[in-house]
Write a protein that holds these residues in place. Structure first.
Motif, mmCIF file in Angstrom:
data_model
loop_
_atom_site.group_PDB
_atom_site.id
_atom_site.type_symbol
_atom_site.label_atom_id
_atom_site.label_comp_id
_atom_site.label_asym_id
_atom_site.label_seq_id
_atom_site.Cartn_x
_atom_site.Cartn_y
_atom_site.Cartn_z
ATOM 1 N N LEU A 39 0.830 -1.210 0.000
ATOM 2 C CA LEU A 39 0.000 0.000 0.000
ATOM 3 C C LEU A 39 0.865 1.261 0.000
ATOM 4 O O LEU A 39 0.584 2.228 -0.707
ATOM 5 C CB LEU A 39 -0.935 0.001 1.224
ATOM 6 N N ILE A 40 1.938 1.240 0.789
ATOM 7 C CA ILE A 40 2.837 2.411 0.822
ATOM 8 C C ILE A 40 3.474 2.613 -0.552
ATOM 9 O O ILE A 40 3.527 3.736 -1.080
ATOM 10 C CB ILE A 40 3.913 2.238 1.914
ATOM 11 N N ALA A 41 3.936 1.501 -1.142
ATOM 12 C CA ALA A 41 4.572 1.587 -2.465
ATOM 13 C C ALA A 41 3.597 2.178 -3.477
ATOM 14 O O ALA A 41 3.966 3.022 -4.312
ATOM 15 C CB ALA A 41 5.039 0.206 -2.912
ATOM 16 N N SER A 186 -6.953 -1.557 9.388
ATOM 17 C CA SER A 186 -6.436 -2.930 9.326
ATOM 18 C C SER A 186 -6.375 -3.347 7.857
ATOM 19 O O SER A 186 -6.827 -2.597 6.982
ATOM 20 C CB SER A 186 -7.330 -3.885 10.115
ATOM 21 N N VAL A 187 -5.787 -4.494 7.602
ATOM 22 C CA VAL A 187 -5.628 -4.939 6.199
ATOM 23 C C VAL A 187 -6.074 -6.385 6.030
ATOM 24 O O VAL A 187 -5.584 -7.099 5.175
ATOM 25 C CB VAL A 187 -4.158 -4.778 5.705
ATOM 26 N N ALA A 192 -10.820 -3.432 3.881
ATOM 27 C CA ALA A 192 -10.014 -2.797 4.939
ATOM 28 C C ALA A 192 -8.707 -2.263 4.361
ATOM 29 O O ALA A 192 -8.269 -1.158 4.714
ATOM 30 C CB ALA A 192 -9.739 -3.803 6.051
ATOM 31 N N ALA A 193 -8.110 -3.045 3.448
ATOM 32 C CA ALA A 193 -6.852 -2.605 2.841
ATOM 33 C C ALA A 193 -7.066 -1.324 2.036
ATOM 34 O O ALA A 193 -6.226 -0.417 2.061
ATOM 35 C CB ALA A 193 -6.276 -3.707 1.952
ATOM 36 N N ARG A 194 -8.201 -1.251 1.323
ATOM 37 C CA ARG A 194 -8.497 -0.033 0.551
ATOM 38 C C ARG A 194 -8.618 1.177 1.473
ATOM 39 O O ARG A 194 -8.128 2.263 1.188
ATOM 40 C CB ARG A 194 -9.773 -0.230 -0.277
ATOM 41 N N GLU A 217 -2.232 3.827 12.415
ATOM 42 C CA GLU A 217 -2.044 2.520 13.053
ATOM 43 C C GLU A 217 -2.710 1.471 12.192
ATOM 44 O O GLU A 217 -3.830 1.671 11.703
ATOM 45 C CB GLU A 217 -2.667 2.506 14.461
ATOM 46 N N VAL A 218 -2.026 0.354 11.996
ATOM 47 C CA VAL A 218 -2.631 -0.766 11.294
ATOM 48 C C VAL A 218 -2.666 -1.941 12.271
ATOM 49 O O VAL A 218 -1.613 -2.487 12.629
ATOM 50 C CB VAL A 218 -1.847 -1.143 10.016
ATOM 51 N N VAL A 219 -3.864 -2.272 12.734
ATOM 52 C CA VAL A 219 -3.997 -3.439 13.609
ATOM 53 C C VAL A 219 -3.712 -4.663 12.748
ATOM 54 O O VAL A 219 -4.329 -4.851 11.696
ATOM 55 C CB VAL A 219 -5.399 -3.513 14.243
ATOM 56 N N SER A 220 -2.729 -5.443 13.161
ATOM 57 C CA SER A 220 -2.164 -6.445 12.274
ATOM 58 C C SER A 220 -2.121 -7.817 12.930
ATOM 59 O O SER A 220 -2.285 -7.950 14.147
ATOM 60 C CB SER A 220 -0.749 -6.034 11.866
#
Lengths: 253, 361, 180
Positions: A39-41, A186-187, A192-194, A217-220
């Motif tokens: 997602l960052i990329a 979250s992802v 959620a990823a979107r 924050e990404v709850v992972s």
């Protein structure tokens, strides 16, 4: 029909972001890190800021983030990423600086650096992977480990009387005047990823506009550390983590 | 602007020198006896003139990691502290050594161990010259004996650290930090432009800029053979520094029968002791190591030739004396005289120690 | 020429500032100078002292054990430093508050009533300038007053520059406290 007849540009439905390198990641299958990296990329490339983005990687599983995303990287000492990012951002105002930190980095050893960078309102993005365990060192208790959660250093479950309460660092950061955007995502599903991607984009936009500190924050999951299958880990996260760490925006300015 | 003659404290002078050198950023945390560095910078507001960034960090740990971040991008950045704060900075210093980053660190030493005292000391000699943090590394260590050298070593420290891509330390003490002397401030030098930095430091993480391959600043390498290579590269660099950069000063050594060896402000006290001793007819010379690492082994070895004995005077319990004894292979008697706890020896005291420990033996 | 001087008194008496003005005045007169304070948490009420050296040549130690001139502004300081005046040297002390004098006949002992003079000026903060005037008068090395004025200008922050005439008068008054 042979496979080579199928692999054609017009049939393409998905491709890896160009900023993700063609290397094998060291992350365990099922780990959330890979998705967040992607997602960052995507966000960095889509925003056209590849050439001026500098990432600061932590100590923890993401220590090798610099091997995967094709921007300049600085590998910081444990917990110190926000201090490192502070200097880069102040000395190169035209650059976009983000930290990528785990729960130990963000909320245990680096609590002071985290809070003070956010309190100064440094124009940086903090990406916070909260999987409630220390993955890199083999599954020890994190500051965000849930009460009752078993880890290698809380083998009978985290006890408040022995280990204190899970630290809600993101909630604390939302109370600081220096933060402009604090969100918890979250992802674990495409939807959620979107949402996480949209949050990252907003955070990077804030950094460019010099609005202050943004925290995503990404709850992972850490299926290896949690000793679960990837699917089970996702279910466990939804059932247990979201109660303590509910998703949504904590602060939007 | 041109040179200026001023009267100022060593600590204040460092702040002026940093701005004039074209330093890009200072990150620090207050601690006695060096807080004037940060205070002076804040009052001079260089961000309004040269564009230098000045930031009071939340801790020494944060400050040194800000320096690590700034140095990673090729900027000329520095921090200052005093002994307990320097202990806290060792993590970041080790990372910078490992990642081969140039930076300048000022330690205005006070007495220890622990919280110790705010009075002057030279007890961090081992820490500064033998590594300090974890891992096989060295810093370039400069020991100023005057306010003028506090100024001059800012430029020298930065220049050497960029030349060898290794952090440099100015190892001062409370005396040279707190005393005022006449000082000539160098002319202002413009800070390097982004383009100049990219050219001088092609390794720096300035953003990929112009689609070059990405740069990564790290001290991590889990593959042992590669890590050994990294270490060998560092060691080669240290050997080169040892060959090219030792510096020292000698006064009255030619006809001397005895040698005083001291660094920093204590060398000034020894210079006075030398004057007193010579008035009494004792032929004494003074050798002052200026670089503590690389230690001027050759200078000390030659300086010791033909002498009857050496008195090493330090504000500690005996640290540099080990390097002296190694340098001369114990070919002549070497004794130590030190005061601890923040007490400064008087020149007469040094003469008495020389007589008792060396001459009358 | 070399003058090795220590000025000692209570923190808050302006000892360090007085030393700074002396050092700056020397600098304005093209001398080598050092100013070495006792430092620490003694800014009010504790003891404070400053060693000032003025010289034609490069100065070696900024820390000394014997002085050409000792200026003592309280009893503790006098007790501590009166034995460290070099033979033939000078001890200046303020008569208000100092009653026990050293038994030395190898030095020149100069009493000054700086406190009383300060009252006459009507500006208690000028005390250290009165003492400085007496010290300047007692020194073998005669610092031209114009350079003392320059030293004042350099030492005082600009917002206090309007006080320079007052300080200059106080110095002059201090000079006159010495027996002619």
């Amino acid at each position: 029909m042979e496979i080579k007849d199928i692999i054609k540009e017009e049939n393409k439905v998905y491709s890896k972001p160009e900023l993700l390198d063609n290397v094998h990641m060291h992350y365990c299958p099922g780990c959330s890190h890979g998705v967040v990296h992607k997602l960052i990329a995507e966000v960095v490339a889509e925003m056209g800021i590849t050439d001026k983005t500098v990432g600061v990687s932590p100590v923890g599983c993401a220590v090798f983030a610099y091997n995967y995303i094709d921007v300049d990287w600085i590998e910081a000492a444990h917990g110190r990423a926000p201090a490192v990012a502070t200097a880069v951002s102040r000395l190169w105002e035209e650059n976009v600086v983000f930290t990528y930190q785990g729960d130990g980095d963000m909320a245990a050893i680096g609590t002071a650096e985290t809070i003070h960078a956010a309190n100064r309102g440094e124009n940086i993005v903090m990406v916070f992977i909260n999987n409630a365990i220390y993955g890199m060192t083999g599954g020890q208790m994190a500051p965000t480990t849930l009460v009752g959660q078993k880890t290698s250093t809380t083998p009978y479950g985290r006890r408040i009387d022995l280990n204190g309460h899970p630290l809600e660092i993101t909630d604390i950061l939302a109370t600081l005047s220096g933060t402009c955007y604090v969100t918890r995502q979250s992802v674990h599903t495409p939807g959620a990823a979107r949402k996480t991607k949209a949050a990252l984009k907003k955070a990077f936009e804030n950094a460019i506009a010099k609005r202050g500190t943004s925290v995503v924050e990404v709850v992972s999951t850490c299926n290896s550390g949690w000793k679960m299958s990837p699917v089970k880990a996702n279910e466990w996260m939804v059932e247990n983590m979201f109660d303590k760490y509910p998703l949504g925006d904590l602060k939007v300015e | 602007m041109k040179e200026e003659v001023m009267l100022m404290k060593g600590n204040e002078a460092v702040a002026h020198a940093a701005i004039r050198y074209g330093c890009d950023g200072y990150f620090g945390y207050p601690i006695t006896p060096q807080s004037e560095v940060l205070e002076t910078l804040e009052s001079l507001m260089p961000w309004e003139t040269t564009g230098m960034v000045v930031l009071q960090a939340e801790s020494e740990v944060a400050a040194i990691n800000m320096v690590y971040g700034g140095a990673s991008t090729g900027k000329a950045v520095m921090t200052s502290s005093s002994s307990p704060g320097i202990s806290l900075k060792q993590e970041g210093i080790s990372y910078m050594a490992g990642a081969m980053l140039p930076a300048l660190i000022l330690n205005v030493m006070r007495g220890g161990p622990g919280l110790g005292t705010i009075q002057p000391s030279q007890a961090d000699y081992f820490q500064a010259t033998k590594g300090g943090g974890h891992g096989d590394y060295h810093l370039i260590v400069l020991a100023p004996a005057s306010v003028q050298e506090m100024v001059d070593f800012v430029a020298l420290g930065f220049d050497l650290s960029f030349k060898y891509r290794t952090p440099a330390m100015i190892l001062a003490d409370g005396i040279v930090g707190q005393m005022m002397e006449k000082v000539v401030l160098p002319p202002f030098r413009p800070r390097r432009t982004a383009e100049e930095i990219r050219k001088q430091c092609p390794w720096a993480t300035t953003g990929r800029f112009g689609h070059r391959k990405r740069n990564v600043i790290t001290s991590l390498e889990l593959e042992p053979s590669k890590m050994e290579e990294v270490n060998h590269r560092l060691q080669e660099c240290y050997r080169e520094i040892e060959k090219s950069e030792p510096r020292w000063e000698e006064i009255n050594t030619a006809d001397a029968e005895y040698l005083l060896i001291a660094f920093g402000s204590i060398a000034r006290i020894c210079a006075k002791a030398m004057e007193i001793a010579r008035e009494k007819g004792i032929k004494v010379g003074l050798l002052r190591p200026i670089t503590l690492w690389p230690f001027p082994k050759e200078g000390v070895r030659k300086g010791a030739e033909g002498k009857k004995g050496i008195l090493c005077v330090e504000l500690n319990a005996g640290q540099m004396i080990e390097d002296i004894r190694l340098a001369i292979h114990d070919s002549i008697p070497v004794e130590h005289y030190g005061r601890l706890g923040g007490i400064i020896p008087s020149p007469t005291e040094v003469v008495e120690a020389l007589e008792k420990k060396i001459i009358e033996k | 020429m070399k003058q090795e001087i220590i000025i000692a008194g209570f923190g808050g008496q302006g000892v360090l500032m007085m030393g700074k003005i002396l050092a700056y005045s020397g600098l304005m007169d093209d001398k080598e100078v050092t100013w070495m304070p006792s430092y620490g948490p003694e800014q009010r009420g504790g003891t404070a002292n400053v060693t000032v050296i003025l010289s034609d040549d490069r100065i070696s130690s900024p820390v000394l054990d014997a002085y050409d001139i000792v200026v003592a502004l309280n009893q503790q300081s006098l007790d501590k430093f009166s034995q460290r005046v070099k033979p033939g040297g000078v001890l200046i002390y303020d008569t208000s508050g100092i009653h026990n004098l050293p038994e030395r006949d190898d030095i020149k002992i100069i009493p000054i009533d700086a406190m009383e003079a300060t009252f006459r000026i009507g500006h208690p903060k000028a005390y250290n300038m009165v003492v400085l005037g007496a010290l300047l008068e007692a020194m073998d090395y005669k610092l031209p007053h114009e350079n003392v004025l320059k030293g004042l200008q350099k030492s005082l922050p600009e917002r206090h520059h309007h006080l320079i005439p007052l300080n200059s008068d106080a110095i002059e008054m201090g000079r006159n406290l010495l027996p002619k």
